[in-house]
Design a protein around this motif. Structure first.
Motif, mmCIF file in Angstrom:
data_model
loop_
_atom_site.group_PDB
_atom_site.id
_atom_site.type_symbol
_atom_site.label_atom_id
_atom_site.label_comp_id
_atom_site.label_asym_id
_atom_site.label_seq_id
_atom_site.Cartn_x
_atom_site.Cartn_y
_atom_site.Cartn_z
ATOM 1 N N THR A 22 187.909 0.548 -119.510
ATOM 2 C CA THR A 22 186.974 1.358 -119.031
ATOM 3 C C THR A 22 187.460 2.733 -119.237
ATOM 4 N N ARG A 23 186.707 3.705 -119.758
ATOM 5 C CA ARG A 23 186.908 5.135 -120.346
ATOM 6 C C ARG A 23 186.030 5.884 -119.524
ATOM 7 N N ALA A 24 186.595 6.900 -119.099
ATOM 8 C CA ALA A 24 185.679 7.822 -118.091
ATOM 9 C C ALA A 24 185.310 9.203 -118.770
ATOM 10 N N ARG A 25 184.354 9.827 -118.638
ATOM 11 C CA ARG A 25 184.226 11.170 -119.092
ATOM 12 C C ARG A 25 183.335 12.038 -118.123
ATOM 13 N N VAL A 26 183.229 13.004 -118.055
ATOM 14 C CA VAL A 26 182.473 14.026 -117.200
ATOM 15 C C VAL A 26 181.994 15.256 -117.611
ATOM 16 N N PHE A 27 180.800 15.837 -117.319
ATOM 17 C CA PHE A 27 180.297 17.302 -117.425
ATOM 18 C C PHE A 27 180.555 17.986 -116.359
ATOM 19 N N ILE A 28 181.059 19.240 -116.522
ATOM 20 C CA ILE A 28 181.139 20.146 -115.252
ATOM 21 C C ILE A 28 180.167 21.489 -115.695
ATOM 22 N N GLN A 29 179.323 21.621 -115.072
ATOM 23 C CA GLN A 29 178.388 22.806 -115.391
ATOM 24 C C GLN A 29 178.913 24.124 -115.253
ATOM 25 N N SER A 30 178.748 24.761 -116.009
ATOM 26 C CA SER A 30 179.201 26.302 -116.149
ATOM 27 C C SER A 30 178.104 27.188 -115.828
ATOM 28 N N MET A 65 189.279 21.672 -114.441
ATOM 29 C CA MET A 65 190.712 21.540 -114.680
ATOM 30 C C MET A 65 191.412 20.691 -113.847
ATOM 31 N N ALA A 66 190.862 20.134 -112.543
ATOM 32 C CA ALA A 66 191.361 19.225 -111.681
ATOM 33 C C ALA A 66 190.960 18.088 -111.871
ATOM 34 N N ARG A 67 190.079 17.673 -112.686
ATOM 35 C CA ARG A 67 189.321 16.374 -112.873
ATOM 36 C C ARG A 67 190.421 15.358 -113.469
ATOM 37 N N SER A 68 190.501 14.205 -113.075
ATOM 38 C CA SER A 68 191.304 12.996 -113.554
ATOM 39 C C SER A 68 190.751 12.273 -115.157
ATOM 40 N N GLY A 104 179.268 16.627 -112.700
ATOM 41 C CA GLY A 104 180.185 16.322 -111.820
ATOM 42 C C GLY A 104 180.249 14.991 -111.473
ATOM 43 N N THR A 105 179.402 14.052 -112.110
ATOM 44 C CA THR A 105 179.212 12.851 -111.805
ATOM 45 C C THR A 105 179.967 11.780 -113.132
ATOM 46 N N PRO A 106 180.955 11.001 -112.607
ATOM 47 C CA PRO A 106 181.772 10.397 -113.875
ATOM 48 C C PRO A 106 180.726 9.541 -114.433
#
Length: 463
Positions: free
Chosen positions: A180-188, A1-4, A160-162
């Protein structure tokens, strides 16, 4: 939820509080009068649980917030709105045409096709000044979108790595800009939700008792083993690439001159076309040695090449490959390319092209072809299957393990997926059929407690 990052996926194992996080995240800008949020599930009945969660959170966070059950929308005291929507069919995406949402959340993203997700990215735009524009998604492994979600969020980088991707845009003055567009995966994991474990201490045991594929996905968050996976026999073990035991992916090797060579073909225009070259040894074992995949690099998107150009590229690939140049190659393709009901057939176009590519019509019996791949993926007592793939065939390695069953035709592969490589592989296997192995020996996963491969220890637990 805090990711940019403007795109983030929270997923993997069950019990991590994914849906709660998504419902609450939509509230972040509900104090802004023109804010519009959207939370999506595949069908409206699946929205029930999310709406129930919103009933718990929203009035407590914003007293006076009202839910309109007919329009499936929350209206907040500021005037902000959060909609709950569905997209059961890909064509339903046009229901959102012309609309703008500052926040879009997808619950169970792997239930959606890439076309649906990417279209909604175009609806993710500001509704007025001062809002943040971004997407969030949650999911467990499995589902019709498993392949593209894994390729977009899981494979490129550790959790966790952009993941950064560049896009070039031609401006009206003729100049070109790079964005440049960023995305990320956060493990649940279930351990992210201590409240759940406190309220239900047996939940871990419930997950551990699931069938193996579901346990690997829902307890450990594995993206290589999941409920609904068609070819559960598939193993990709780099430790065994060279000795060719207990793995379906192997190092390339020189093909003997007397081995037969087959070429399988599945036509595609807006969808990818697929060509695979296969070598058959003296024992009837088949090796996929080369591939040509007509994709833009985006999920399930074809190059839009006409049949003549496809024929040229196929012939060029053979002439430039020392393993194939000068060999007799038998070509087999989907019978649909021989259809002349609307003029010259695709097969005729390719035959008269400069490459003079000729095909025979494949046996397109779907379930029989599927069973042929099951038979060939089975390991014998020495760890040798009857079908293996050179590690250079990256699209085969990417798409085949991700195939899931059709929910309506439960014995067949869901054709909404990227199944073009699977189809051309079936065509070749049906030209070289084998009988079911007498006692197929499944390959145990490396971390299984029971592993009877040669040189491995067997560990038994008594409960």
């Amino acid at each position: 939820m805090a990711r940019s990052e403007p795109e983030a996926l929270y997923g993997g194992a069950a019990g991590g509080g994914k849906s709660d996080a998504l419902v609450v995240e939509a509230l972040r800008q509900a104090h802004i009068p023109h804010y519009r949020g959207l939370i999506l599930r595949k069908t409206f009945p699946q929205l029930t649980d999310l709406v129930d969660k919103s009933m718990n959170y929203y009035p407590r966070a914003f007293p006076g917030a009202q839910y309109n059950a007919t329009a499936h929308v929350w209206v907040f005291p500021s005037g902000a709105k959060i909609y709950f929507g569905a997209m059961q069919y890909t064509k339903d995406r046009t229901n959102y045409q012309g609309k703008a949402f500052d926040f879009i959340g997808f619950d169970e993203l792997t239930h959606f096709a890439w076309e649906e997700y990417s279209y909604m990215m175009s609806r993710n735009r500001p509704t007025g000044p001062g809002t943040r524009v971004y997407l969030r998604a949650t999911t467990n492994p499995g589902g019709v979108g498993h392949g593209w979600v894994k390729e977009r969020f899981i494979t490129p980088a550790p959790p966790g790595t952009p993941i950064l991707e560049e896009y070039k845009v031609r401006m009206p003055d003729g100049t070109q800009r790079t964005y440049t567009r960023a995305r990320v995966f956060i493990q649940s994991t279930v351990f992210d939700n201590p409240a759940l474990l406190a309220n239900d201490p047996d939940y871990l045991a419930n997950l551990a008792a699931l069938p193996e594929a579901e346990k690997q996905a829902l307890l450990y968050g594995s993206w290589d083993s999941f409920s609904g996976q068609v070819f559960t026999e598939w193993r990709n073990d780099p430790e065994h690439y060279r000795d060719q035991r207990w793995t379906h992916v192997i190092e390339p090797f020189a093909i003997p001159a007397h081995w037969r060579i087959w070429r399988g073909y599945d036509f595609g225009f807006s969808r990818p076309f697929s060509v695979g070259w296969y070598a058959v040894d003296e024992e009837g074992r088949i090796y996929r040695i080369k591939e040509l995949y007509g994709s833009t690099g985006r999920p399930n998107e074809g190059l839009r090449l006409d049949p003549v150009e496809q024929a040229r590229r196929i012939r060029e690939a053979e002439q430039n490959d020392p393993q194939l140049r000068g060999r007799v190659i038998r070509g087999v393709a989907d019978p649909a390319i021989f259809d002349e009901s609307r003029g010259e057939s695709i097969a005729d176009m390719m035959a008269r092209s400069p490459g003079r590519l000729h095909w025979t019509a494949a046996d397109n019996t779907r379930l029989a072809g599927k069973m042929q791949l099951h038979y060939r993926l089975a390991f014998d007592g020495e760890g040798r299957p009857m079908f293996q793939v050179f590690r250079t065939c990256k699209h085969f390695v990417r798409t085949i393990p991700a195939l899931v069953y059709d929910e309506s035709n439960v014995e067949d592969v869901d054709t909404r997926q990227e199944d073009h490589i699977y189809d051309e592989c079936r065509y070749v296997l049906m030209e070289n059929p084998i009988t079911p192995p007498a006692r197929p020996c499944p390959a145990a996963a490396p971390d299984d407690p029971l592993d009877l491969r040669p040189g491995r220890k067997a560990v038994f637990y008594r409960i």
